[in-house]
Design an enzyme around this catalytic site. Sequence first.
Site, PDB file in Angstrom:
ATOM      1  N   TRP A  87      93.690 -58.194  -8.176  1.00  0.00           N
ATOM      2  CA  TRP A  87      93.336 -59.175  -7.146  1.00  0.00           C
ATOM      3  C   TRP A  87      92.256 -60.127  -7.613  1.00  0.00           C
ATOM      4  O   TRP A  87      92.244 -61.302  -7.241  1.00  0.00           O
ATOM      5  CB  TRP A  87      92.982 -58.490  -5.827  1.00  0.00           C
ATOM      6  CG  TRP A  87      94.219 -58.022  -5.127  1.00  0.00           C
ATOM      7  CD1 TRP A  87      94.610 -56.738  -4.923  1.00  0.00           C
ATOM      8  CD2 TRP A  87      95.269 -58.846  -4.580  1.00  0.00           C
ATOM      9  NE1 TRP A  87      95.830 -56.708  -4.283  1.00  0.00           N
ATOM     10  CE2 TRP A  87      96.262 -57.980  -4.067  1.00  0.00           C
ATOM     11  CE3 TRP A  87      95.474 -60.219  -4.496  1.00  0.00           C
ATOM     12  CZ2 TRP A  87      97.433 -58.449  -3.463  1.00  0.00           C
ATOM     13  CZ3 TRP A  87      96.640 -60.693  -3.893  1.00  0.00           C
ATOM     14  CH2 TRP A  87      97.597 -59.810  -3.383  1.00  0.00           C
ATOM     15  N   ASP A  95      85.531 -60.379  -2.180  1.00  0.00           N
ATOM     16  CA  ASP A  95      86.804 -60.128  -1.511  1.00  0.00           C
ATOM     17  C   ASP A  95      86.795 -58.652  -1.113  1.00  0.00           C
ATOM     18  O   ASP A  95      87.098 -57.785  -1.927  1.00  0.00           O
ATOM     19  CB  ASP A  95      87.961 -60.435  -2.467  1.00  0.00           C
ATOM     20  CG  ASP A  95      89.306 -60.001  -1.897  1.00  0.00           C
ATOM     21  OD1 ASP A  95      89.350 -59.526  -0.732  1.00  0.00           O
ATOM     22  OD2 ASP A  95      90.318 -60.131  -2.624  1.00  0.00           O
ATOM     23  N   LYS A 148      94.141 -54.087   6.623  1.00  0.00           N
ATOM     24  CA  LYS A 148      93.753 -52.775   6.086  1.00  0.00           C
ATOM     25  C   LYS A 148      92.985 -52.011   7.180  1.00  0.00           C
ATOM     26  O   LYS A 148      93.552 -51.161   7.830  1.00  0.00           O
ATOM     27  CB  LYS A 148      92.890 -52.930   4.831  1.00  0.00           C
ATOM     28  CG  LYS A 148      93.425 -53.916   3.817  1.00  0.00           C
ATOM     29  CD  LYS A 148      94.724 -53.473   3.192  1.00  0.00           C
ATOM     30  CE  LYS A 148      95.097 -54.401   2.036  1.00  0.00           C
ATOM     31  NZ  LYS A 148      96.470 -54.207   1.583  1.00  0.00           N
TER      32      LYS A 148
HETATM   33  N1  PMP Z   1      92.637 -59.145  -2.087  1.00  0.00           N
HETATM   34  C1  PMP Z   1      92.761 -57.806  -2.020  1.00  0.00           C
HETATM   35  C2  PMP Z   1      91.672 -56.952  -2.579  1.00  0.00           C
HETATM   36  C3  PMP Z   1      93.897 -57.247  -1.426  1.00  0.00           C
HETATM   37  O1  PMP Z   1      94.034 -55.920  -1.364  1.00  0.00           O
HETATM   38  C4  PMP Z   1      94.899 -58.094  -0.905  1.00  0.00           C
HETATM   39  C5  PMP Z   1      96.132 -57.559  -0.229  1.00  0.00           C
HETATM   40  N2  PMP Z   1      96.544 -56.318  -0.555  1.00  0.00           N
HETATM   41  C6  PMP Z   1      94.723 -59.479  -1.022  1.00  0.00           C
HETATM   42  C7  PMP Z   1      93.579 -59.970  -1.608  1.00  0.00           C
HETATM   43  C8  PMP Z   1      95.761 -60.437  -0.495  1.00  0.00           C
HETATM   44  O2  PMP Z   1      95.635 -60.447   0.883  1.00  0.00           O
HETATM   45  P1  PMP Z   1      96.626 -61.261   1.834  1.00  0.00           P
HETATM   46  O3  PMP Z   1      97.984 -60.697   1.637  1.00  0.00           O
HETATM   47  O4  PMP Z   1      96.032 -61.018   3.180  1.00  0.00           O
HETATM   48  O5  PMP Z   1      96.541 -62.692   1.437  1.00  0.00           O
END
Ligand code: PMP
Length: 348
Positions: free
Chosen positions: A89, A159, A183
């Site tokens: 991520w 994040d 989450k």
């Molecule tokens: N950052 C992290 C640490 C994540 O776990 C996730 C989704 N699993 C995201 C970003 C992406 O999030 P979204 O699908 O809400 O855009």
Amino acid sequence: MPDAVLERAGAQLFARDASGASALERPFTGAAFRDVLAQAEQRLRQLLALPEHYRILFLAGGAMHQFSIVPLNLLGRASTVAYADSGYWAKRAIGEARRYAEVAIVARHAGAVPLAAPACGSWQLPADCAYCHITPNETVEGVAYPELPDCGDVPLVADCTSSFLAAPLDISRFGLIYASAQKNIGPAGLTVVIVREDLLERAAPLVPAPFNYRLQAEQQSCVNTPPTLAIHLAALVFDWLAESGGLPAMAAANRRKAARLYAAIDGSGGFYQAPVEAGHRSTTNVRFHLADDALTESFIGAAERQGLTNLRGHRHLGGIRASLYNAMPDAGVDALTGFMADFARYER
Ligand code: PMP
């Protein structure tokens, strides 16, 4: 989501009141929804013991939206931003930030097993960088930073999508954090941003109004229609958290659940293997492999037949990933560890 929240949601959201309207249909401009929003904010402030000079924004979209919205709002006159590459991520965030700024990678994870978060000791931040971005819990790899880096006067941005509300968080260490809801906050479609007030003045003129943190802060997250249903459910989750002992209680429960699962992996005589270094293991996303990878599919299939679902690792890494978000009860972990023991006994 916690069973208690789903029950309350069923009673509160989907039933018509005396006026014939359900909570679902409330206009975002009306007093009823504004009360819900104010309550969500107040409850979250209490849970986090949030200092006065931080603002909470309830925004539409997911964490990936913030991968662009953060640089658009925080770059200001700077041209450089610092990012730590801790895994999947973080890399996605870096890729988006590169569209707006020069990205200095100030720390990198080693990439080899045993996996670990980047070491926090000696980050060389460029003199003129607007902020430094980290991903405290890498959801895909199951890696968590054991400590936070010291970035001096450079605002630390995080994040927190997969770690938010899993444990107390000292927000005063950060300039800004963001977390999409799906989450530990509630249903998808909502992202919570918490930003220090002095950072609200940096937005580039071209930032679209709904993405402008300052405008959203001034207008209580209602520049345009916010995700009203998700916010209402988040408010119910915040209530549940407060009633359940708050974030210290969540942290204790999450540590206990993760310790049991890692103990089952480490105690399996090598049948199951965790690829993450002790001390860097996520308490939220527990990853492991079967020593004999050919058994992975039959493990997942047999688990599903017992009602143990969503155990497949991320498509880039394979293996198994068990996510222990706040709503996962101890009984869920017990069921998984019991199944793991049975499966290993049968296959050995
Ligand atoms: N950052 C992290 C640490 C994540 O776990 C996730 C989704 N699993 C995201 C970003 C992406 O999030 P979204 O699908 O809400 O855009």
